[in-house]
Scaffold this motif. Structure first.
Motif, mmCIF file in Angstrom:
data_model
loop_
_atom_site.group_PDB
_atom_site.id
_atom_site.type_symbol
_atom_site.label_atom_id
_atom_site.label_comp_id
_atom_site.label_asym_id
_atom_site.label_seq_id
_atom_site.Cartn_x
_atom_site.Cartn_y
_atom_site.Cartn_z
ATOM 1 N N SER A 97 -5.949 5.419 7.690
ATOM 2 C CA SER A 97 -5.541 6.043 6.428
ATOM 3 C C SER A 97 -6.052 5.230 5.250
ATOM 4 O O SER A 97 -6.416 4.056 5.385
ATOM 5 C CB SER A 97 -4.014 6.144 6.360
ATOM 6 O OG SER A 97 -3.447 4.850 6.236
ATOM 7 N N ALA B 46 -4.212 4.173 2.963
ATOM 8 C CA ALA B 46 -3.232 3.109 2.735
ATOM 9 C C ALA B 46 -3.603 1.839 3.493
ATOM 10 O O ALA B 46 -3.436 0.727 2.979
ATOM 11 C CB ALA B 46 -1.834 3.574 3.162
ATOM 12 N N GLN B 47 -4.124 1.991 4.707
ATOM 13 C CA GLN B 47 -4.548 0.816 5.472
ATOM 14 C C GLN B 47 -5.692 0.099 4.773
ATOM 15 O O GLN B 47 -5.739 -1.134 4.743
ATOM 16 C CB GLN B 47 -4.957 1.231 6.885
ATOM 17 C CG GLN B 47 -3.775 1.588 7.782
ATOM 18 C CD GLN B 47 -4.209 2.251 9.069
ATOM 19 O OE1 GLN B 47 -4.776 3.344 9.055
ATOM 20 N NE2 GLN B 47 -3.966 1.595 10.192
ATOM 21 N N ALA C 201 0.827 -1.217 0.000
ATOM 22 C CA ALA C 201 0.000 0.000 0.000
ATOM 23 C C ALA C 201 0.861 1.268 0.000
ATOM 24 O O ALA C 201 0.519 2.267 -0.631
ATOM 25 C CB ALA C 201 -0.931 -0.010 1.206
ATOM 26 N N LYS C 202 1.981 1.208 0.728
ATOM 27 C CA LYS C 202 2.875 2.369 0.808
ATOM 28 C C LYS C 202 3.381 2.759 -0.573
ATOM 29 O O LYS C 202 3.448 3.949 -0.915
ATOM 30 C CB LYS C 202 4.041 2.032 1.730
ATOM 31 C CG LYS C 202 5.001 3.176 1.993
ATOM 32 C CD LYS C 202 6.062 2.749 2.998
ATOM 33 C CE LYS C 202 7.001 3.888 3.331
ATOM 34 N NZ LYS C 202 7.998 3.486 4.362
ATOM 35 N N GLY D 115 -2.318 7.074 -0.308
ATOM 36 C CA GLY D 115 -1.202 6.879 0.603
ATOM 37 C C GLY D 115 -1.522 7.049 2.072
ATOM 38 O O GLY D 115 -2.662 7.328 2.472
ATOM 39 N N GLU D 116 -0.480 6.928 2.894
ATOM 40 C CA GLU D 116 -0.616 6.998 4.350
ATOM 41 C C GLU D 116 -0.968 8.398 4.836
ATOM 42 O O GLU D 116 -1.530 8.554 5.920
ATOM 43 C CB GLU D 116 0.691 6.540 5.013
ATOM 44 C CG GLU D 116 0.998 5.071 4.811
ATOM 45 C CD GLU D 116 2.353 4.685 5.382
ATOM 46 O OE1 GLU D 116 2.385 3.879 6.332
ATOM 47 O OE2 GLU D 116 3.382 5.187 4.875
ATOM 48 N N GLY E 170 0.692 4.116 -2.775
ATOM 49 C CA GLY E 170 0.539 5.520 -2.397
ATOM 50 C C GLY E 170 1.628 6.407 -2.967
ATOM 51 O O GLY E 170 1.409 7.603 -3.206
#
Length: 472
Positions: A141, A143-144, A116-117, A127-128, A120
């Motif tokens: 976030s 991203a999660q 995911a990072k 992203g986060e 992002g």
């Protein structure tokens, strides 16, 4: 048995498929990041390379030793079965519990967050930094959610039969192997500079810890004890980057000719990855000054190297795409194999009963979704990186106990046919036990904030075992 002849594991994975599961489960994002911490801890190119070579050698010895066990017990559950047969159900349960509680699911969560990072990175809105919800210390976030979505998608695909997971694993693993080989070759041909290489190897075996103060890199000489502490910190990263090779043993029931092909896949997969890891680090040393490896932005050594090779924009995007492919394929292997442990535990009456049933596609669907749920919750916890650091201690403990089981079984079960004998027995397995035990002790000594919780998770399995027995 909880399955019928029509509803049972189908041996459909070839040697190539099994090798791709070994290699694909091992290669995540570590090779692009971990070298920075190793360089800071050890302080020189020679010692940095030594940590990667040592991790590779230790992993190869362990994999070759597991070949004997896989030939003796070619059953779903792999390492869980080895421990049950060598010792008793209690030791096997502690392993299975630790796998479910933190090793398998924590690794899935951490790899999903790495995926995911970098998604992002290419699409910042995913992203986060795009926080949707904040409640006290808890932050949610985008991203999660991307990480959880990737786990759910891969779980769903793998509930539809091992063939689907096999295709994803083979395609993604071949893609990342060729990508990594391509990066190494381009780096050595285009990006390598003789002056950088020579400077990096000028004081190759002078160890020291590195830190930045007032814009200057400060090197502090290591005492004997501090040196061992640096080795523990470094090996935590290099060994974890080389871990998950044992996942292929969990799916023994679905591999053709498992008595021979699991051992072959363990050897081929770990050897391929070890060669790639060592070559990648040699490429880093040919392309980047040592201090740029040690202090790469956010430890992204792979990005720094790719920017030197291809230019800033193209290099960063190249590595981001490679890590997205690498982590997605890595998690497919972890998700595919993990539920087979819970299946065997459930058959022994030591896990949720429904996890011991196969769905109409002959895979443990319920176990896959339970694993998915817990890994997703770990993504939400925000503590996946801490869990990841705890993982390597538990991994080392159970590798040591499992390889010690070879000695036990040689004495207690000599009559069982062995397709392979542990390579270099008894010297190499004994050497592995000594080295891995020493590393586990060093982690307890120098990384107690991670090793002690890892030990606590293992010990938590003791009361859980007796609760499971009572219900059984």
């Amino acid at each position: 048995m909880s399955t019928t002849q029509e509803n049972a594991f189908k041996p459909s994975l070839s040697l190539v498929d099994a090798t791709m599961i070994v290699a694909g489960s091992m290669i995540g994002s570590g090779i692009f990041i971990v070298s920075a911490e190793v360089a800071r801890s050890m302080g020189s190119s020679g010692w940095m390379m030594a940590m990667w070579v040592l991790a590779g050698v230790v992993t190869l010895i362990a994999a070759l030793s597991y070949g004997e066990l896989s030939g003796m017990f070619p059953k779903a559950g792999g390492q869980y079965v080895y421990l049950r047969e060598a010792y008793n159900p209690f030791v096997a349960f502690l392993f299975g519990w630790t796998q479910f509680g933190v090793i398998q699911t924590g690794t899935i969560a951490a790899v999903a967050m790495a995926f995911a990072k970098y998604v992002g990175y290419l699409a910042p809105e995913l992203g986060e930094n795009n926080v949707l919800l904040t409640i006290g210390a808890f932050k949610l976030s985008v991203a999660q959610l991307v990480a959880i979505a990737s786990i759910i998608v891969l779980t769903y695909i793998n509930t539809k039969g091992v063939k689907n997971g096999k295709i994803i694993q083979t395609v993604f693993t071949f893609t990342k192997l060729f990508s990594l080989f391509g990066l190494i070759i381009f780096g050595l041909i285009i990006g390598a500079k003789a002056e950088i290489w020579n400077a990096n190897w000028a004081n190759a075996w002078v160890s020291g810890s590195l830190k930045v103060a007032d814009g200057q890199v400060i090197t502090t000489a290591l005492s004997t004890m501090a040196f061992f502490g640096a080795v523990a910190v470094s090996m935590k990263g290099t060994l974890f980057s080389s871990d998950a090779w044992n996942n292929v043993t969990f799916i023994a029931g679905e591999i053709k000719n498992p008595q021979k092909n699991i051992g072959r896949a363990l050897l081929l997969g770990t050897l391929i990855v070890t060669i790639i890891y060592v070559a990648a680090n040699l490429m880093y040393l040919a392309v980047l000054p040592f201090n740029e490896i040690a202090f790469a932005e956010q430890d992204r050594v792979g990005v720094a190297a790719a920017e030197r090779i291809f230019g800033a924009g193209i290099g960063a995007v190249t590595i981001a795409v490679m890590i997205i492919i690498s982590t997605f394929g890595c998690n497919n292997g972890l998700i595919l194999s993990g539920a087979r442990i819970y299946y065997t535990m459930a058959e022994d009456g030591l896990f949720f009963k429904k996890a011991g049933h196969l769905n109409k596609f002959n895979v443990p669907g319920y176990g896959l979704w339970v694993q998915c749920l817990w890994a997703s919750l770990l993504c939400l916890s925000g503590k996946y990186n801490d869990l990841l650091a705890m993982v390597i201690f538990g991994v080392l403990v159970f590798y040591v106990i499992t390889i010690l089981g070879i000695f036990v079984l040689r004495r207690t079960r000599p009559e069982i046919p062995r397709s392979y004998k542990a390579f270099g027995y008894p010297v190499l397995p004994a050497l592995y036990i000594l080295v891995a035990s020493a590393l586990a002790i060093l982690l307890l000594r120098y990384e107690p904030e991670y090793a002690l919780p890892g030990l606590g998770i293992i010990l938590l399995g003791i009361p859980l075992y007796y609760i499971a027995l009572r219900k059984k």
